[in-house]
Design an enzyme around this catalytic site. Structure first.
Site, PDB file in Angstrom:
ATOM      1  N   LEU A 189       0.811  -1.224   0.000  1.00 25.88           N
ATOM      2  CA  LEU A 189       0.000   0.000   0.000  1.00 25.88           C
ATOM      3  C   LEU A 189       0.839   1.267   0.000  1.00 25.88           C
ATOM      4  O   LEU A 189       0.342   2.344   0.332  1.00 25.88           O
ATOM      5  CB  LEU A 189      -0.950   0.002   1.208  1.00 25.88           C
ATOM      6  CG  LEU A 189      -2.058  -1.050   1.187  1.00 25.88           C
ATOM      7  CD1 LEU A 189      -2.868  -0.998   2.475  1.00 25.88           C
ATOM      8  CD2 LEU A 189      -2.978  -0.869  -0.015  1.00 25.88           C
ATOM      9  N   CYS A 207       3.418  -1.415   8.875  1.00 24.06           N
ATOM     10  CA  CYS A 207       2.007  -1.092   8.667  1.00 24.06           C
ATOM     11  C   CYS A 207       1.158  -2.353   8.518  1.00 24.06           C
ATOM     12  O   CYS A 207       0.103  -2.486   9.138  1.00 24.06           O
ATOM     13  CB  CYS A 207       1.850  -0.199   7.442  1.00 24.06           C
ATOM     14  SG  CYS A 207       2.721   1.381   7.583  1.00 24.06           S
ATOM     15  N   HIS A 208       1.634  -3.285   7.694  1.00 24.79           N
ATOM     16  CA  HIS A 208       0.853  -4.487   7.445  1.00 24.79           C
ATOM     17  C   HIS A 208       1.694  -5.762   7.531  1.00 24.79           C
ATOM     18  O   HIS A 208       1.234  -6.830   7.154  1.00 24.79           O
ATOM     19  CB  HIS A 208       0.168  -4.408   6.078  1.00 24.79           C
ATOM     20  CG  HIS A 208      -0.698  -3.205   5.923  1.00 24.79           C
ATOM     21  ND1 HIS A 208      -0.265  -2.039   5.373  1.00 24.79           N
ATOM     22  CD2 HIS A 208      -1.999  -2.992   6.294  1.00 24.79           C
ATOM     23  CE1 HIS A 208      -1.236  -1.140   5.376  1.00 24.79           C
ATOM     24  NE2 HIS A 208      -2.301  -1.689   5.931  1.00 24.79           N
ATOM     25  N   GLY A 209       2.928  -5.634   7.982  1.00 24.61           N
ATOM     26  CA  GLY A 209       3.747  -6.809   8.257  1.00 24.61           C
ATOM     27  C   GLY A 209       4.375  -7.482   7.061  1.00 24.61           C
ATOM     28  O   GLY A 209       4.448  -8.719   7.013  1.00 24.61           O
ATOM     29  N   PRO A 222       1.698  -9.366   3.171  1.00 30.59           N
ATOM     30  CA  PRO A 222       0.731  -9.165   2.078  1.00 30.59           C
ATOM     31  C   PRO A 222       1.297  -8.543   0.805  1.00 30.59           C
ATOM     32  O   PRO A 222       0.606  -8.524  -0.227  1.00 30.59           O
ATOM     33  CB  PRO A 222      -0.295  -8.223   2.714  1.00 30.59           C
ATOM     34  CG  PRO A 222       0.494  -7.431   3.696  1.00 30.59           C
ATOM     35  CD  PRO A 222       1.535  -8.377   4.253  1.00 30.59           C
TER      36      PRO A 222
END
Length: 243
Positions: A189, A207-209, A222
């Site tokens: 992202l 943020c999202h690993g 991701p």
């Protein structure tokens, strides 16, 4: 109502007056009496000038067409050559003008000198210690330049490509194995990863690993793709130019 013969008889006084009128105007312009009648029975007479000259435009005409007896085909060659000359000259001027307009339009869309200067960045590699990563700003984005150790180089080159989500060999991502240069934008992202962090010791996006290795390849999380490698070239052993 008067019959047609009676009407014609009524014109006699006017026709007879023609002679006296000319006699009364000696030395004047040549005149002629014209008689006009209407169906309603009214009659009128007027004087018409007959000495008006027809305009002569010979001074404005080509010499080739002054003779009315000369065939037009003979004078057409000269006129045709002139027409071709004018048409050809107009076409050349039009093409040149169009070329100038297109060139100026394309040039106006090109990047200015200051923008081109910002499109490249020169990095002095001796300022980056071994095993460390430095972040630079390039085209509004973070740029990661990593000075890898021999251990990191060996580890990344031995990775099995079948284990990778976005398979890419380490040798295909670097020009010099000692230096890894990638854009520091997570492919998930658009977050900015942290250097020298994560499960694989490369980069980690909190943020999202998403976890990246020391070659900038996605290994966990991701993110779908590896970190982007920009175009760069080594000016010498100590200097690299990105962009």
């Amino acid at each position: 109502m008067m019959s047609l013969p009676a009407r014609l008889g009524a014109l006699s006084p006017y026709l007879q007056a023609c002679g006296p009128l000319k006699a009364l105007l000696p030395g004047a312009v040549n005149t002629e009496v014209l008689v006009k009648s209407a169906v309603c029975g009214h009659f009128g007479a007027r004087l018409a000038h007959t000495d008006i000259k027809i305009p002569d435009f010979s001074d404005y005409r080509r010499v080739e067409v002054l003779d009315p007896k000369k065939p037009s085909q003979e004078s057409g060659d000269a006129r045709r050559a002139f027409s071709y000359l004018v048409t050809g000259s107009t076409a050349v001027v039009g093409v040149y003008a169009a070329k100038t307009v297109v060139t100026q339009f394309v040039s106006s869309m090109s990047a200015s000198a200051d923008v081109l200067a910002l499109s490249k960045i020169e990095i002095k590699l001796s300022d980056i210690p071994e095993g460390k990563n430095m972040t630079f700003k390039w085209r509004g984005k973070p740029l990661f330049v990593r000075h890898r150790t021999e251990k990191e180089i060996a580890a990344e080159q031995s990775v099995d490509l079948s284990e990778l989500r976005d398979p890419q060999h380490d040798k295909d991502r670097v020009t010099n194995p000692t230096w890894v240069i990638v854009i520091g934008v997570c492919t998930h992202l658009g977050c900015v990863p942290i250097a020298n962090a994560g499960d694989y010791g490369g980069y980690y996006c909190p943020c999202h690993g998403s976890h990246y290795d020391a070659s900038g390849r996605i290994r966990k999380g991701p993110a779908p793709l590896n970190l982007e490698v920009p175009y760069y070239e080594f000016q010498d052993e100590d200097t690299v130019i990105v962009g």
